[in-house]
Design an enzyme around this catalytic site. Sequence first.
Site, short mmCIF file in Angstrom:
data_model
loop_
_atom_site.label_atom_id
_atom_site.label_comp_id
_atom_site.label_asym_id
_atom_site.label_seq_id
_atom_site.Cartn_x
_atom_site.Cartn_y
_atom_site.Cartn_z
N TYR A 130 -15.61 16.68 -15.25
CA TYR A 130 -16.05 15.28 -15.20
C TYR A 130 -17.08 15.10 -14.06
CZ TYR A 130 -15.76 10.28 -14.32
OH TYR A 130 -16.08 8.96 -14.10
N ARG A 181 0.83 -1.21 0.00
CA ARG A 181 0.00 0.00 0.00
C ARG A 181 0.86 1.26 0.00
NH1 ARG A 181 -1.70 2.01 4.53
NH2 ARG A 181 -1.99 -0.02 5.51
N LYS A 223 -7.44 6.42 -19.39
CA LYS A 223 -7.73 6.90 -20.76
C LYS A 223 -6.48 6.69 -21.64
CE LYS A 223 -11.42 8.31 -18.63
NZ LYS A 223 -12.43 7.30 -18.35
N ASP A 226 -6.67 18.92 -14.03
CA ASP A 226 -6.92 17.60 -14.63
C ASP A 226 -6.48 17.69 -16.09
OD1 ASP A 226 -8.02 15.40 -15.96
OD2 ASP A 226 -9.72 15.25 -14.58
#
Length: 400
Positions: free
Chosen positions: A116, A63, A214, A189
């Site tokens: 978004y 992690r 993406k 972004d």
Amino acid sequence: MSFSEDLSDAEIATYLARYLGRADQVFGAAAPPIYQTSTHTFENWDALSNAFDDRINTPFYGRQLNPTVQLAEQVLARLAGAERARLFGSGMAAITAALLASLKTGDHLVAVNGIYGPAGRFLSSWLPQKAGVTTSFVSAMDCDAFVQACTSRTRVIYLETPSSGHFELQDIAGIAEAVKDRDIRIIVDNTWATPLRQRPLALGAHLEIHSASKYLGGHSDLIAGVLLGNAELIEAITNDEAELLGARLAPQDAWLLLRGLRTLPLRLDAHERNGLIVAEWLAAHAKVSRVSHPGLASHPQHELAKRQMSGSSSLFSFALASEDLAAVKRFFNALQLFGRGVSWGGHESLIFAPAISAIKEQSAERFKAMGFSISDMRISVGLEHPEDLIADLEQALQAL
Ligand SMILES: Cc1ncc(COP(=O)(O)O)c(C=O)c1O
């Protein structure tokens, strides 16, 4: 501020193909190994204690850091000219980590309209209701609106340029210059442009975000997100939001991302070329009333696009010349090559209509107020031959 030297297109292509010459040290494998391990063991007390002291760079628990994930982070930082990158299990995990790291109760943030959807919902509902942070949304088209919306409590300006809703641009350097003497973090972004087409950190942003699901991954087989910025900021986020909220990327997915990144320059050139061919064809079609693509000269911010980006990608929107829902559905359902679905930036062409989700989530009035109409289509142009895509669109437009 640029953190490392800018790489030329040629240097980027060679760097991505060879990953800085870092190959498997034992067998000389051409592809990097997947370190499929949750934990790491150490020789003795001191070695483990040293790993804790250098927890940013030394993997000891998955992690916190995994060697395959670390390699992908190094590649992404190099691409974006960032001191550091941190990978998360999704773009949304990266966005929420960036915002939670930058805001506290009582703070205010200014964000651009049309971002978004889930990111917008986090800003407009979750943050005010659960964290006591307020948000002002402003129009992308007006650089001054961002500055005017700032109050003494504003700590973040959140941009998405071009925005994935309306493909509107924000002037990153202009906004950064206007607030440079204030304690305001600029978060961008940059998913649409990728680090190959736009360099937010060099333009004055403090944090750059990508949904790596993406173009960076590029094969529609991966959900991932990345934060890029200076070492101090990314280390602070690593110790708090990444470690405590725990939404880190898994090694198999980091490996898929590395595999996708090798061909990013080739893929993006093809996406850009195909996207512009299809957009120009649609713009000239009698059954299409509007095309919004920042790479077209008809885009109202085309000059800013040319100044701020070195090219484009292939997600854009267009409006059909009919507002009749039955006719719009006939067009949508007649497509044979385009996949009907969400997401974008993969090898395959996809189409989505904002009305499909909006009709369920909000009123018709709110949908209209957000600048959308029933005839709006969003397409992600993939790597198919553009003539095949055009033929598919033409036969579907006949069904309109
Ligand atoms: C512009 C943009 N940013 C962020 C995200 C969120 O990324 P993810 O789906 O990887 O969480 C998306 C997803 O579609 C997006 O379109």
